[in-house]
Design a protein around this motif. Structure first.
Motif, mmCIF file in Angstrom:
data_model
loop_
_atom_site.group_PDB
_atom_site.id
_atom_site.type_symbol
_atom_site.label_atom_id
_atom_site.label_comp_id
_atom_site.label_asym_id
_atom_site.label_seq_id
_atom_site.Cartn_x
_atom_site.Cartn_y
_atom_site.Cartn_z
ATOM 1 N N PHE A 6 0.855 -1.185 0.000
ATOM 2 C CA PHE A 6 0.000 0.000 0.000
ATOM 3 C C PHE A 6 0.892 1.236 0.000
ATOM 4 O O PHE A 6 1.738 1.383 0.883
ATOM 5 C CB PHE A 6 -0.858 0.043 1.276
ATOM 6 C CG PHE A 6 -2.025 -0.908 1.303
ATOM 7 C CD1 PHE A 6 -2.423 -1.612 0.175
ATOM 8 C CD2 PHE A 6 -2.752 -1.081 2.479
ATOM 9 C CE1 PHE A 6 -3.509 -2.480 0.212
ATOM 10 C CE2 PHE A 6 -3.844 -1.941 2.530
ATOM 11 C CZ PHE A 6 -4.219 -2.644 1.391
ATOM 12 N N VAL A 7 0.687 2.113 -0.962
ATOM 13 C CA VAL A 7 1.457 3.358 -0.977
ATOM 14 C C VAL A 7 0.526 4.538 -0.711
ATOM 15 O O VAL A 7 -0.355 4.842 -1.526
ATOM 16 C CB VAL A 7 2.200 3.577 -2.324
ATOM 17 C CG1 VAL A 7 3.153 4.765 -2.203
ATOM 18 C CG2 VAL A 7 2.941 2.330 -2.760
ATOM 19 N N GLY A 8 0.714 5.172 0.430
ATOM 20 C CA GLY A 8 -0.085 6.348 0.782
ATOM 21 C C GLY A 8 0.584 7.615 0.292
ATOM 22 O O GLY A 8 1.458 7.590 -0.583
ATOM 23 N N GLU A 9 0.184 8.710 0.903
ATOM 24 C CA GLU A 9 0.681 10.000 0.449
ATOM 25 C C GLU A 9 1.851 10.470 1.331
ATOM 26 O O GLU A 9 2.979 10.555 0.876
ATOM 27 C CB GLU A 9 -0.476 10.987 0.512
ATOM 28 C CG GLU A 9 -0.208 12.280 -0.211
ATOM 29 C CD GLU A 9 -1.494 13.035 -0.457
ATOM 30 O OE1 GLU A 9 -2.382 12.994 0.415
ATOM 31 O OE2 GLU A 9 -1.599 13.664 -1.520
ATOM 32 N N ALA A 10 1.532 10.773 2.572
ATOM 33 C CA ALA A 10 2.549 11.288 3.494
ATOM 34 C C ALA A 10 2.080 10.997 4.908
ATOM 35 O O ALA A 10 0.891 10.804 5.139
ATOM 36 C CB ALA A 10 2.703 12.789 3.289
ATOM 37 N N PRO A 11 3.002 10.985 5.853
ATOM 38 C CA PRO A 11 2.568 10.749 7.233
ATOM 39 C C PRO A 11 1.664 11.870 7.729
ATOM 40 O O PRO A 11 1.824 13.024 7.343
ATOM 41 C CB PRO A 11 3.886 10.731 8.022
ATOM 42 C CG PRO A 11 4.927 11.290 7.123
ATOM 43 C CD PRO A 11 4.450 11.153 5.732
ATOM 44 N N GLY A 12 0.697 11.512 8.553
ATOM 45 C CA GLY A 12 -0.109 12.509 9.240
ATOM 46 C C GLY A 12 0.555 12.817 10.578
ATOM 47 O O GLY A 12 1.674 12.366 10.842
ATOM 48 N N ARG A 13 -0.149 13.569 11.423
ATOM 49 C CA ARG A 13 0.430 13.971 12.705
ATOM 50 C C ARG A 13 0.851 12.753 13.548
ATOM 51 O O ARG A 13 1.946 12.669 14.053
ATOM 52 C CB ARG A 13 -0.599 14.799 13.478
ATOM 53 C CG ARG A 13 -0.002 15.820 14.399
ATOM 54 C CD ARG A 13 -1.103 16.627 15.045
ATOM 55 N NE ARG A 13 -1.805 17.479 14.096
ATOM 56 C CZ ARG A 13 -1.406 18.712 13.766
ATOM 57 N NH1 ARG A 13 -0.334 19.218 14.324
ATOM 58 N NH2 ARG A 13 -2.074 19.434 12.894
ATOM 59 N N LYS A 14 -0.076 11.810 13.663
ATOM 60 C CA LYS A 14 0.187 10.635 14.493
ATOM 61 C C LYS A 14 1.337 9.785 13.927
ATOM 62 O O LYS A 14 2.186 9.286 14.663
ATOM 63 C CB LYS A 14 -1.083 9.783 14.580
ATOM 64 C CG LYS A 14 -1.323 9.293 15.974
ATOM 65 C CD LYS A 14 -2.668 8.697 16.143
ATOM 66 C CE LYS A 14 -2.775 8.129 17.542
ATOM 67 N NZ LYS A 14 -4.114 7.668 17.805
ATOM 68 N N GLU A 15 1.319 9.641 12.594
ATOM 69 C CA GLU A 15 2.376 8.850 11.934
ATOM 70 C C GLU A 15 3.733 9.504 12.152
ATOM 71 O O GLU A 15 4.737 8.825 12.343
ATOM 72 C CB GLU A 15 2.103 8.745 10.422
ATOM 73 C CG GLU A 15 0.971 7.824 10.034
ATOM 74 C CD GLU A 15 -0.405 8.432 10.220
ATOM 75 O OE1 GLU A 15 -0.490 9.644 10.479
ATOM 76 O OE2 GLU A 15 -1.411 7.686 10.106
ATOM 77 N N GLU A 16 3.725 10.854 12.139
ATOM 78 C CA GLU A 16 4.986 11.581 12.326
ATOM 79 C C GLU A 16 5.530 11.320 13.739
ATOM 80 O O GLU A 16 6.717 11.076 13.926
ATOM 81 C CB GLU A 16 4.755 13.071 12.115
ATOM 82 C CG GLU A 16 6.034 13.869 12.047
ATOM 83 C CD GLU A 16 5.763 15.316 11.718
ATOM 84 O OE1 GLU A 16 6.434 15.848 10.836
ATOM 85 O OE2 GLU A 16 4.866 15.912 12.334
#
Ligand code: URA
Length: 245
Positions: A6-16
């Motif tokens: 799965f390729v997403g876009e960019a990390p969100g706040r939590k992912e960061e």
């Protein structure tokens, strides 16, 4: 081992904060949808087209272009037999070089054979000349080379779940696409099956559309896309108001 990427876009706040992809709300939403279509989320390897978070779409697009050589290198390391799912426009652009997610989703793509030679020679010449845009051309050559290493891979683009969270008009589309992805991963859908239902033609001119429609049986169903990313968007087409001729 992963059965799908799965390729997403960019990390969100939590992912960061956690340094892991898809651990926030979007990831939770995607996990739920995967369960509905029998797609085992734990068998998906997770990637993002950009590694840094941005609040602004344009910055995000730029980050994903800069990050494309890294993404393509990492994707090339997966077993070539496993399909790559691109969520949203930036990952689809990085992997396939196709700008429109609305025109690419719903199809099973085979990544093209590409020759990075011409892009490299252009970049090298620009560097030797000291042309100001040599770095841009260099990056482009790296991207073409990265894509060339994915030739033959199956790529399944679909809309981004975060986009669907904001506009649930697209929820049925995402579900249909995930269901197709699930069947592909389970081996219930193959190129042979798709070809049996084909052959496909892509046409865009009115006369060509008429000619193709005439070849079909009297009863057909048509899925109309308005061409913009939101109903009533850029091109002014609004499925709720426009009449189909
Ligand atoms: N959205 C993404 O595209 N990637 C993530 O990792 C999280 C949200």
């Amino acid at each position: 081992p992963a059965k799908v990427v799965f390729v997403g876009e960019a990390p969100g706040r939590k992912e960061e904060i956690q340094g892991k992809p898809f651990v926030g709300m979007t990831g939770q939403f995607l996990r739920g949808l995967c369960r509905e279509v029998d797609l085992n989320f734990t068998e998906a390897a997770l990637q993002n087209s950009a590694l840094c978070r941005s609040e602004i779409d344009r910055e995000n697009d730029e980050a994903s272009v800069c990050c494309a050589p890294r993404l393509l290198r990492e994707l090339a390391e997966f077993d070539p037999k496993i399909p790559i799912v691109t969520f949203g426009k930036s990952s689809t652009l990085s992997v396939l070089g196709v700008r429109s997610i609305m025109h690419s989703r719903g199809f099973v793509w085979t990544a093209r054979e590409l020759d990075p030679g011409p892009a490299w020679s252009k970049a090298r010449k620009a560097k030797l000349r000291g042309a100001p845009k040599w770095k841009e051309l260099w990056l482009k050559a790296q991207i073409v080379e990265g894509r060339s290493k994915l030739a033959g891979r199956t790529v399944l683009p679909t809309v981004h779940p975060a986009f669907v969270l904001r506009s649930d008009t697209w929820l049925p589309i995402l579900k249909i696409d995930l269901d197709r992805i699930s069947r592909w991963v389970r081996g219930a859908l193959t190129k042979e099956v798709l070809l049996e239902n084909g052959p496909y033609v892509v046409v865009s001119k009115r006369d060509e559309i008429r000619r193709e429609l005439r070849k079909l049986s009297p009863v057909i169903s048509v899925d109309v896309e308005t061409g913009a990313s939101t109903p009533g968007g850029k091109n002014g087409a609004d499925p709720l108001r426009n009449r189909l001729l």
